[in-house]
Design an enzyme around this catalytic site. Structure first.
Site, PDB file in Angstrom:
ATOM      1  N   PRO A 205      71.108  63.870  62.621  1.00  9.73           N
ATOM      2  CG  PRO A 205      70.484  61.660  63.033  1.00  9.73           C
ATOM      3  CD  PRO A 205      70.245  63.053  63.471  1.00  9.73           C
ATOM      4  CG  LEU A 206      74.008  65.574  57.369  1.00 11.07           C
ATOM      5  CD1 LEU A 206      75.180  65.600  56.399  1.00 11.07           C
ATOM      6  CD2 LEU A 206      73.267  66.908  57.351  1.00 11.07           C
ATOM      7  CB  CYS A 207      70.043  59.895  56.838  1.00 12.79           C
ATOM      8  SG  CYS A 207      70.093  59.252  58.499  1.00 12.79           S
ATOM      9  CB  THR A 208      67.045  62.628  60.676  1.00 15.44           C
ATOM     10  OG1 THR A 208      67.398  61.404  61.293  1.00 15.44           O
ATOM     11  CG2 THR A 208      65.730  63.127  61.257  1.00 15.44           C
ATOM     12  CD  GLU A 211      67.411  59.252  53.150  1.00 17.79           C
ATOM     13  OE1 GLU A 211      67.178  58.274  53.883  1.00 17.79           O
ATOM     14  OE2 GLU A 211      68.505  59.459  52.588  1.00 17.79           O
TER      15      GLU A 211
END
Ligand code: ZN
Lengths: 441, 530
Positions: A205-208, A211
């Site tokens: 996932p891009l947020c992983t 962030e």
């Protein structure tokens, strides 16, 4: 070229009757001659599996082999792609492989095609009696599968028309593991029937990535997918450019340090970015030879075929499992027709709209052309045909299909092959019954 | 060495690493007979970068070889096959030292058995039982590893003959990291306690690692269940429901992970039966001549009943889990530090044992001990009984079991593969080599093989019945070496060779029978593994 006794070993299978042979096997010398002179087989891919397949087929008596591959030889191929040497690095795989096999196995003709499989038209693929796949991507397999399944025609009784079948033999490996399978379109499951056999690709996932990175791979993918575009806009990333790879590695290393994550190495960076699948000579040899043996069986019937999928696992002892996968009776690619029920009052125009709305088809179609029993009902192009078939749009589909349900062939530039839709009309149950039985036959 | 060729070997270094590659580069492999089966096996090892190889074969290249062997060509007809194959294999990899001896393996066995002592591994292909028996006893004397490969028409077999093979890095496919969720040590428990799972902050709530969620849930469960863990399936379901009830939203991946990992609480990795067998082995009573492996096993056994409190050392690795970077890295460190303590404890025990048996206490390196600890739960020991024992029926029981359960008749192929050798020693030729004697040969082969089978399974009355179809296929094959089958058998042999040489992964625990008709294999387990 055939000196007396050269094929003595394989002749035991081709010249002698056996007890566990394929249908209508007739042992005779002509069998070997036709294998050598008439039959044409296409090998797709001249990499780890392809090199082995070419050798195996040539030494099984196949005399006319074509091979297609778009890649050039890389140093990292040399640990398994045994037809290539250090001085071949940079040359087209298909060309070098063909040359080497012809040099060593006298009498065999190998025609190389240096290019993409998508560049070849239907007529190219139709020339072959069997296609052996040595590919490493799901996309390429799906493409060829769609092309070959689109050649398939069904008889009125729902059985596949034999002359339209081009059998495929497929292999794949990863490390000590692999699979070999036989695909007889219309008879055994095609790729699309068993898509679930391929594990989903790992994506983060891009947020992983942005962030909460936790692994070295997260740091590498962040730089590869996000940071590159931000810091080098307009510069398109090339995984084969060492400067690009080094840049990714350096940035990923820094990012990992910042998050106190250990383990970013150059080798891992390459592995993650290029999605490298580990590969060794022995597994490729085993899987390719299993595929080539099945190719020989299909070509000569000298032995019954494997039914229809074998997996090989070599890490803990040697474990193989051979199993018969089932066809999907409603497969979008290989079935006689995907069931589709409509009102008998609808026009062809409405039918096309319904197709485009249907969840099974909508992402596969954009501007479908429709034909029925070799007759064009509506063609989107060329303009002349479009104009000729346009009046049909307002006609009831029921009339266009001669008041019977049946199979419509749908063509669309978004599709690789064709889509067969088995139309039945509500309130005309007899037809529905007929077609159901036919589908199962 | 490995570094110099790291580009060329990149795809395999990702599997067996620098250490595995180094082991290959130090290997000296001998191939007996270089027909397609042997040549293909050696090809894969030369490509992989073994140190050196020697081909032993006294035949000349004939027309027939051009139809099944890729490593001969038109121009080499009449020349020594060993020399030709050697030269073509050398082309594949110039870092390998490829040699040949133009002599028959059988003759060498008689005249110069010491010849075989120099090798790390011998691959014997297409050899008859009598010679294999002699070779096995020579190899056992000097701990030379022996791999036997045979292709015969559409069938074939592979067996390993090694006295003892110890594996530290067995690298099982689905290894599960040891997380000690039901038994957290002080530092781990403190970390779990410090994280507030009831916190309102949604970002933190969905980033508490599943390991922590499970440690907390287990503790809560124990409080209300007299200290015991979920046991019945009903209790396990309840445990998961109560985990799920703590979710704040459907998108909390950490809770999803906790629920799907809940089994780790009630079935943590423990000492499996294979490890237990190793710990119970008499070789654990070490002496000055014990290999390092067994010294470490002896230390492991002591560790388990002392510091380990019944468990093997922690592997120190955790799987990825949804978490903030900070929590994850902290957690990672807690596991790593505990694992390092275990390494230190085991190291002290190794040193003591070494001292006790009169060896240099420093003779086993810390990095070796570390590797051992990391893999302790999955170490393997394989012992292969002498070939003579296999031939004298210790395999009978397994064979009978296989004959009963198998519909694909691979057990029958095992019997027939041995039957053709008996046929050859009785009639001086293989069955089915002449077209006009096929039926007669089939009858003879069936009689011979049935006798052999009955001897192996100790059966008299009724006895076993061998399928006529397979007997007649076997005669049809007439000792032919089909290229694709040779490539499969040679390929599997080379894969096993790599496992033996690198001491990674688990080699074949018995005799592998290949059936090219149905594309299946079966393994006849040898008794020492039972
Ligand atoms: Zn399908």
């Amino acid at each position: 070229m055939d000196m007396q006794g050269r094929w003595e070993d394989i002749d035991h299978l081709l010249l002698r009757q056996g007890t566990l042979v394929g249908p209508e096997f007739e042992p005779c010398a002509e069998l070997r001659e036709s294998l050598h002179n008439d039959l044409r087989v296409l090998v797709i891919g001249a990499g780890g599996l392809g090199c082995e397949l070419l050798k195996d087929l040539a030494l099984s008596g196949f005399g006319n082999i074509d091979v297609i591959d778009m890649d050039t030889i890389d140093v990292s191929n040399l640990n398994r792609q045994f037809l290539f040497r250090m001085h071949d690095v940079g040359k087209p795989k298909a060309v070098v492989a063909a040359e080497k096999v012809m040099q060593r196995v006298k009498g065999v003709k190998v025609v190389p095609h240096y290019g993409r499989i998508e560049e070849k038209d239907d007529e190219f693929y139709r020339q072959f009696q069997i296609i052996a796949l040595g590919l490493d991507s799901l996309e390429a397999r799906s493409y060829i599968n769609s092309v070959v399944c689109s050649f398939l025609e069904y008889e009125a009784d729902g059985s596949p028309a034999l002359p339209t079948i081009i059998p495929m033999v497929d292999g794949g490996t990863e490390g000590f593991k692999g699979h070999a399978r036989v695909i007889i379109p219309g008879v055994t499951p095609c790729f699309y029937c068993t898509l679930g056999l391929f594990p989903p690709q790992v994506t983060y996932p891009l947020c992983t990535l942005a962030e909460t990175p936790r692994s070295p791979a997260h740091c590498i993918e962040y730089v590869h997918l996000i940071q590159w575009g931000q810091e080098r806009p307009g510069d398109s990333f090339d995984a084969d450019n060492p400067e690009h790879m080094k840049w990714i590695f350096d940035k990923a290393f820094k990012r990992a340090e910042q998050f106190k994550i250990a383990g970013v190495t150059y080798s891992l960076t390459q592995g993650v970015v290029k999605n490298i699948i580990p590969a060794i000579a022995s597994t490729n040899a085993i899987i390719s030879a299993a595929c080539a043996l099945e190719t020989l069986k299909i070509a000569t019937m000298c032995c019954r075929s494997m039914d229809n999928y074998m997996m090989y696992m070599g890490t803990q002892g040697v474990y193989t499992h051979t199993l018969s996968h089932e066809k999907d009776p409603n497969c979008l690619v290989c079935s006689p027709g995907v069931p589709f029920e409509v009102d008998s009052s609808i026009s062809l125009q409405k039918f096309i709209e319904l197709l485009l709305e249907d969840p099974q088809f909508k992402d596969k179609l954009s501007k479908p052309s429709i034909s029925y029993q070799k007759r064009n009902l509506y063609m989107q192009a060329p303009p002349v045909l479009e104009e000729m078939t346009r009046p049909h749009l307002n006609s009831p589909l029921f009339e266009l299909m001669e008041k019977a349900g049946g199979t419509l062939n749908v063509n669309d530039k978004k599709l690789t092959g064709i889509l067969r839709v088995n139309v039945s009309f509500r309130g005309h149950n007899d037809t529905v019954m007929d077609m159901d039985t036919a589908g199962g036959g | 060495m490995a570094v110099r060729n790291s580009n060329k070997y990149d795809r395999q270094l990702r599997i067996w690493g620098d250490q595995g590659q180094l082991a290959l580069e130090q290997a000296n492999v001998c191939l007996l007979n270089c027909g397609p089966t042997g040549a293909e096996a050696l090809k894969n090892l030369v490509l992989g970068g073994i140190g050196s190889c020697t081909i032993v074969d006294d035949s000349k290249v004939e027309t027939r070889d051009l139809g099944n062997n890729f490593f001969v060509d038109w121009e080499s007809i009449g020349l020594p096959k060993a020399k030709t194959v050697c030269a073509f294999l050398q082309e594949l990899n110039d870092t390998v030292e490829a040699k040949f001896v133009e002599e028959s393996p059988e003759a060498l066995l008689n005249s110069n058995p010491e010849f075989f002592f120099q090798f790390t591994l011998i691959i014997a292909t297409q050899m008859k039982e009598q010679s294999l028996l002699a070779l096995d006893s020579i190899c056992r004397k000097r701990n030379v590893m022996l791999l036997i490969a045979r292709s015969y028409g559409l069938t074939g077999l592979i067996r390993i003959c090694v006295k003892e093979h110890c594996v530290i890095e067995s690298k099982p496919d689905n290894a599960i990291n040891d997380l000690r969720l039901q038994k957290p040590w002080a530092e781990l428990k403190r970390f779990a306690d410090e994280l507030d799972a009831e916190i309102d902050d949604p970002v933190i709530h969905k980033h508490i690692p599943f390991a922590v969620l499970l440690i907390k849930a287990t503790e809560d469960w124990r409080k209300t269940h007299a200290g015991s863990l979920p046991y019945t399936s009903k209790e396990k379901a309840e445990f998961k429901v109560s985990l799920a009830s703590k979710k704040h939203g459907e998108d909390e991946d950490n809770y999803k992970e906790a629920i799907s990992s809940a089994y780790r609480v009630w079935s943590p990795p423990t000492i499996g039966s294979e490890l237990q067998r190793v710990l119970d082995d008499s070789a654990v009573e070490v002496n000055s001549s014990s290999p390092d492996f067994w010294v470490m096993v002896a230390a492991l056994k002591e560790f388990i009943s002392n510091e380990g409190e019944g468990d093997a050392p922690l592997d120190g690795t955790i799987p990825d889990m949804t978490s903030t970077t900070e929590y994850y890295v902290t957690l990672q460190k807690i596991y790593q530090e505990k694992a390092e303590l275990h390494v230190t404890a085991l190291e002290a025990r190794v040193k003591n044992i070494l001292k006790r048996i009169g060896r240099d206490p420093q003779s086993i390196t810390k990095s070796a001990i570390k590797l051992f600890c990391k893999n302790a739960r999955n170490i393997r020991v394989l012992r292969y009984p002498p070939l003579e024992d296999e031939f004298n029926s210790i395999i009978g029981h397994e064979l009978q079991k296989l004959l009963e359960v198998e519909e694909n008749s691979n057990a029958t192929f095992y019997v027939l593969l041995r039957g053709v050798d008996h046929f050859a020693s009785s009639y001086n030729r293989y069955p089915g080599v002449f077209d006009d004697e096929l039926e007669e040969d089939a009858m003879k082969l069936k009689t011979l093989s049935t006798t052999l089978l009955n001897k192996m399974i100790g059966g008299g009355v009724g006895g076993a019945v061998l399928s006529d179809d397979l007997v007649s296929e076997m005669c049809r094959f007439g000792a032919s070496e089909i290229h694709t089958v040779a490539s499969i058998i040679g390929g599997i042999a080379s894969q096993e060779a790599i496992k033996l040489l690198t001491r990674q992964f688990t080699p074949l625990p018995g005799v592998l029978i290949y059936n090219g008709i149905d594309s299946t294999t079966s393994v006849l387990q040898l008794k020492s593994f039972a």
